[in-house]
Design a protein around this motif. Sequence first.
Motif, mmCIF file in Angstrom:
data_model
loop_
_atom_site.group_PDB
_atom_site.id
_atom_site.type_symbol
_atom_site.label_atom_id
_atom_site.label_comp_id
_atom_site.label_asym_id
_atom_site.label_seq_id
_atom_site.Cartn_x
_atom_site.Cartn_y
_atom_site.Cartn_z
ATOM 1 N N VAL A 172 -12.203 8.257 -20.075
ATOM 2 C CA VAL A 172 -11.071 7.156 -20.091
ATOM 3 C C VAL A 172 -9.282 7.192 -19.084
ATOM 4 C CG1 VAL A 172 -8.990 7.770 -22.156
ATOM 5 C CG2 VAL A 172 -10.801 7.471 -22.887
ATOM 6 N N ILE A 173 -10.136 8.895 -18.278
ATOM 7 C CA ILE A 173 -8.719 9.300 -17.474
ATOM 8 C C ILE A 173 -8.965 7.892 -16.748
ATOM 9 C CG2 ILE A 173 -8.451 11.148 -16.014
ATOM 10 C CD1 ILE A 173 -7.259 11.447 -19.199
ATOM 11 N N PRO A 174 -9.999 8.525 -15.806
ATOM 12 C CA PRO A 174 -10.321 6.953 -14.608
ATOM 13 C C PRO A 174 -9.722 6.152 -14.439
ATOM 14 C CG PRO A 174 -12.211 9.188 -14.754
ATOM 15 C CD PRO A 174 -11.139 8.549 -15.631
ATOM 16 N N GLY A 213 0.956 -0.931 -0.135
ATOM 17 C CA GLY A 213 -0.240 0.447 -0.489
ATOM 18 C C GLY A 213 1.097 1.491 0.071
ATOM 19 N N GLY A 214 1.814 1.450 0.457
ATOM 20 C CA GLY A 214 2.772 1.956 1.332
ATOM 21 C C GLY A 214 3.160 2.477 -0.610
ATOM 22 N N GLY A 215 3.985 0.900 -1.462
ATOM 23 C CA GLY A 215 4.339 1.829 -2.700
ATOM 24 C C GLY A 215 3.615 2.269 -4.216
ATOM 25 N N ARG A 216 2.125 2.228 -3.364
ATOM 26 C CA ARG A 216 0.945 2.716 -4.322
ATOM 27 C C ARG A 216 0.900 4.049 -4.116
ATOM 28 N NH1 ARG A 216 -4.168 -1.409 -5.407
ATOM 29 N NH2 ARG A 216 -3.184 -3.646 -7.034
ATOM 30 N N LYS A 217 0.834 4.326 -2.560
ATOM 31 C CA LYS A 217 0.689 5.809 -2.223
ATOM 32 C C LYS A 217 2.207 6.654 -2.664
ATOM 33 C CE LYS A 217 0.751 8.734 1.833
ATOM 34 N NZ LYS A 217 0.755 8.526 3.590
ATOM 35 N N ARG A 260 -6.885 4.498 -12.936
ATOM 36 C CA ARG A 260 -6.926 3.333 -11.401
ATOM 37 C C ARG A 260 -5.192 2.191 -11.893
ATOM 38 N NH1 ARG A 260 -11.573 3.185 -12.728
ATOM 39 N NH2 ARG A 260 -12.329 4.370 -11.146
ATOM 40 N N MET A 261 -5.557 2.233 -12.863
ATOM 41 C CA MET A 261 -4.379 0.512 -13.214
ATOM 42 C C MET A 261 -2.968 0.619 -12.673
ATOM 43 S SD MET A 261 -5.862 -0.500 -16.542
ATOM 44 C CE MET A 261 -5.728 1.404 -17.631
ATOM 45 N N ILE A 288 -6.062 9.625 -3.633
ATOM 46 C CA ILE A 288 -5.331 9.660 -5.370
ATOM 47 C C ILE A 288 -6.206 9.752 -6.531
ATOM 48 C CG2 ILE A 288 -3.209 9.094 -6.044
ATOM 49 C CD1 ILE A 288 -2.984 10.287 -4.182
ATOM 50 N N LEU A 289 -7.202 9.409 -6.960
ATOM 51 C CA LEU A 289 -8.081 8.699 -8.380
ATOM 52 C C LEU A 289 -8.581 10.098 -8.390
ATOM 53 C CD1 LEU A 289 -9.225 7.294 -10.332
ATOM 54 C CD2 LEU A 289 -10.916 6.515 -8.962
ATOM 55 N N LEU A 290 -9.012 11.323 -7.468
ATOM 56 C CA LEU A 290 -9.817 12.090 -7.752
ATOM 57 C C LEU A 290 -9.436 13.433 -7.846
ATOM 58 C CD1 LEU A 290 -12.449 11.659 -5.237
ATOM 59 C CD2 LEU A 290 -13.046 11.498 -7.846
#
Length: 425
Positions: free
Chosen positions: A352-354, A79-83, A358-359, A367-369
């Motif tokens: 497209v953008i979200p 999770g830290g890596g994704r953050k 997300r990928m 982060i997504l918004l």
Amino acid sequence: MAVGPVVEDAGQSGAAGIAAAEGAVLAVSPVKPGGAGLVGSGASVVSGSEGVPVSGGSGAGGVAGVGPVKAGAALVSRGGGRKGRGVLLVGGLAALLPVVLLVAAGSGQVDIPVGQVLGSVLHRMGIPVGDLPTAAQGENALWLVRIPRVLMAAVTGAALGCAGALMQGVFGNPLAEPGVIGVSSGAAVGAAAVITFGFTALGGWTIVGAAFLCGLLTTLAVYAMARSNGRTEVVTLLLTGIAVNAVAGAALGLLMFFSSNDALRSITSWQLGSLAGATWEAVWVVGPLAVVGCGVAIAMSRQLDLLSLGERTARHLGVNVERLRFTGIVVIALLTSAAVAFSGIISFVGLVIPHLVRMAVGPGHRILLPASALGGACLLVVADLVARTAVPYQELPLGVLTAVVGGPFFFWLLRRTRARAGGWG
């Protein structure tokens, strides 16, 4: 079973952070000690006072030989890596946007070097640094035409990108797009009615006002018709939106049938989408609406993460699902109506953008918004640049250009989702 305190993970709150970072399912049911508990592979249970994931025993229900502390450490590490990737992505998009704006403002039938564009902006800010445009009427071209247009593209793209990410979170459907709930079709009917009947109550703002109001009212009508016994089911809402879109399409067809040749061309041009009519007044209207809408959406991030675990689980964790969904729909309608009222129908940006974000960094909405808003702004500025420079002395319809890119992407996404789900049956 009581759910104890949870840890912060991946920049998200508690259980939602763990689930969003790992794609897990939060189970609020007991796990048999040493047995093959009720938690499926890759899932986590948040329990006890430490709030760390607990693995079941061996077999399909658990992971043999992996203790609670090790499993929790692995989740926090990933999770830290994704953050970290999320922060880098938001920072990178925030740095890229001014560069894209400067390049787009300097590009056109009369090219103005980026350095001169930056110098002109700095001089307007009271900082006498850099060169001013040397091209004939370069300064006027920048500040009367190009800069309002690129800023309008940025705020419109940000509004559509954020609205798309918010809608997918509110509905729990990765294929959702703002146009599904009738915003765009309602706005189109409002604009077409004004053009066909020649209403001029608000002067030059009549079309814009009618499109904004009709888009907002259509969305609220869809929500009201889908609501039953104090609840709104997602499937009913989406199906109601499809039905309303069909009715709006029929109304639009009738208006086009009874309109004059000039009105028909105006309606067709509005439907194809364009930023050719962007002005500073339009920027000052859409800009604040986009900022407020995106701010409210980002403030809902934690609750959206909890909602992604399922309505029942979100209610157990204190989320008022119905109020969250209503607020989200209002914000989606506000952002989309404000965007399409000035630019016409521009499709697929909110889809497209979200998904690309997300990928790259996962489904956490904190982060997504904001990343979707920044990504949508960059995408639409680039798309508008291509639309007005690809063909000399001609301008491609912006909505057509985004559909050319978004249509194949949606087809790929549909096949990808179906393959992952093992079919729709």
